[in-house]
Enzyme design. Structure first.
Site, PDB file in Angstrom:
ATOM      1  CG  ASP A  71     -11.244  -0.572  27.600  1.00 13.98           C
ATOM      2  OD1 ASP A  71     -11.155   0.655  27.250  1.00 13.98           O
ATOM      3  OD2 ASP A  71     -12.644  -0.908  26.398  1.00 13.98           O
ATOM      4  CG  ASN A 140     -19.107  -3.270  17.998  1.00 17.77           C
ATOM      5  OD1 ASN A 140     -19.465  -2.818  18.833  1.00 17.77           O
ATOM      6  ND2 ASN A 140     -18.222  -4.875  18.003  1.00 17.77           N
ATOM      7  CG  HIS A 142     -17.286  -2.399  21.524  1.00 17.81           C
ATOM      8  ND1 HIS A 142     -16.814  -2.503  20.876  1.00 17.81           N
ATOM      9  CD2 HIS A 142     -17.465  -2.029  23.043  1.00 17.81           C
ATOM     10  CE1 HIS A 142     -16.366  -0.836  21.059  1.00 17.81           C
ATOM     11  NE2 HIS A 142     -16.871  -0.611  22.162  1.00 17.81           N
ATOM     12  CD  GLU A 147     -14.614  -4.413  19.323  1.00 16.66           C
ATOM     13  OE1 GLU A 147     -16.089  -4.901  19.441  1.00 16.66           O
ATOM     14  OE2 GLU A 147     -13.981  -3.741  19.347  1.00 16.66           O
TER      15      GLU A 147
HETATM   16  P1  PGA Z   1     -18.724   5.320  23.035  1.00 13.49           P
HETATM   17  O1  PGA Z   1     -18.459   4.553  23.427  1.00 13.49           O
HETATM   18  O2  PGA Z   1     -18.819   6.347  24.273  1.00 13.49           O
HETATM   19  O3  PGA Z   1     -17.382   6.712  22.671  1.00 13.49           O
HETATM   20  O4  PGA Z   1     -19.443   5.535  22.120  1.00 13.49           O
HETATM   21  C1  PGA Z   1     -18.258   3.412  24.439  1.00 13.49           C
HETATM   22  C2  PGA Z   1     -17.998   2.493  23.635  1.00 13.49           C
HETATM   23  O5  PGA Z   1     -17.969   1.530  22.657  1.00 13.49           O
HETATM   24  O6  PGA Z   1     -17.986   0.961  24.630  1.00 13.49           O
END
Ligand code: PGA
Length: 247
Positions: A71, A140, A142, A147
């Protein structure tokens, strides 16, 4: 229900990175022109450090490898210091012998998001598909910026970030103020990700424990996008003790 998800539980977060780097290094050794999916965020940073170490100390070559990133923030140019293009260049690409033109990160400043996303999907197909995709997980549930509510067959597209994600990415780790976090992103879809031949999801820390429990043991549901990996034929979660503590 755990579906097909395989679990590898490590003592520490450091060990998660070492194990993940080993998996990717092994694939690149056996398929020198491997097509690799990558992720950004805090979790994979040390895995990239490990891969750069293996490149330096063991001569692991990325010269035939093609990469696709999950992304990119919509509205950020690749030279913005919070863009995922910048993240990938500084965390990994600048430290290895990958050909820059073989690294695919969605362009957050493209004039047409739909054309940019379509071209990304076309490039994945033209490369023969993704051999292995590294994933993180949001608190959450995702994956990428898919999301809760994202459909199982979603493709690469422009999406809105949830309030949880905006908050999580502005806690001082990345943006210092929630107002600075872009509200939208270009994100590979869940359908796009599910087509990878192998998936490896990393999670560390207590903050991820609920999401991991929902992904592994909860219902197969868009309410927890990572649960939509349960029926993938080759999906491994590499977790530290904290992230695995609610399983
Ligand atoms: P993080 O993010 O590795 O910074 O915890 C992971 C994500 O949101 O997919």
């Amino acid at each position: 229900m755990a579906g097909n998800i395989k679990l590898q539980i490590c003592e520490t977060a450091d060990e998660v990175s070492v194990e993940a780097a080993k998996v990717f290094a092994d694939i690149i050794r056996s398929i020198p022109d491997a097509v690799i999916g990558l992720a950004t965020g805090s979790t994979p940073e040390q895995t990239y450090e490990e891969l750069a170490k293996i490149h330096k100390s063991e001569g692991l070559s990325f010269s035939g490898v093609t990469t696709f990133n999950l992304d990119e923030y919509w509205g950020l140019n690749g030279d913005h210091d919070q863009s995922y293009r910048h993240f990938m260049n500084t965390q990994l690409f600048d430290k290895i012998d990958i050909r820059p033109w073989n690294t695919n990160v969605l362009n957050g400043a493209a004039s047409s998001p739909s054309l940019e996303c379509e071209a990304f999907e076309t490039r994945i197909l033209a490369s023969g598909g993704i051999d292995i995709w590294l994933l993180g997980i949001g608190g959450n549930g995702h994956i990428a910026f898919n999301e809760p509510g994202s459909p199982v067959d979603s493709r690469t597209r422009l999406v809105s970030l949830s309030e949880d994600t905006i908050e999580a990415n502005s806690d001082g780790r990345f943006f210092s103020d929630p107002a600075e976090v872009p509200r939208c992103a270009l994100s590979a879809g869940i359908g796009t990700i599910r087509e990878a031949r192998k998936l490896v999801l990393l999670a560390t820390g207590l903050k991820k424990a609920d999401a991991i429990a929902a992904a592994v043991e909860g219902p197969f549901s868009p309410d927890c996008p990572s649960s939509l990996l349960q029926d993938h034929p080759d999906c491994t979660f590499i977790l530290d003790q904290d992230a695995a503590s609610k399983l």
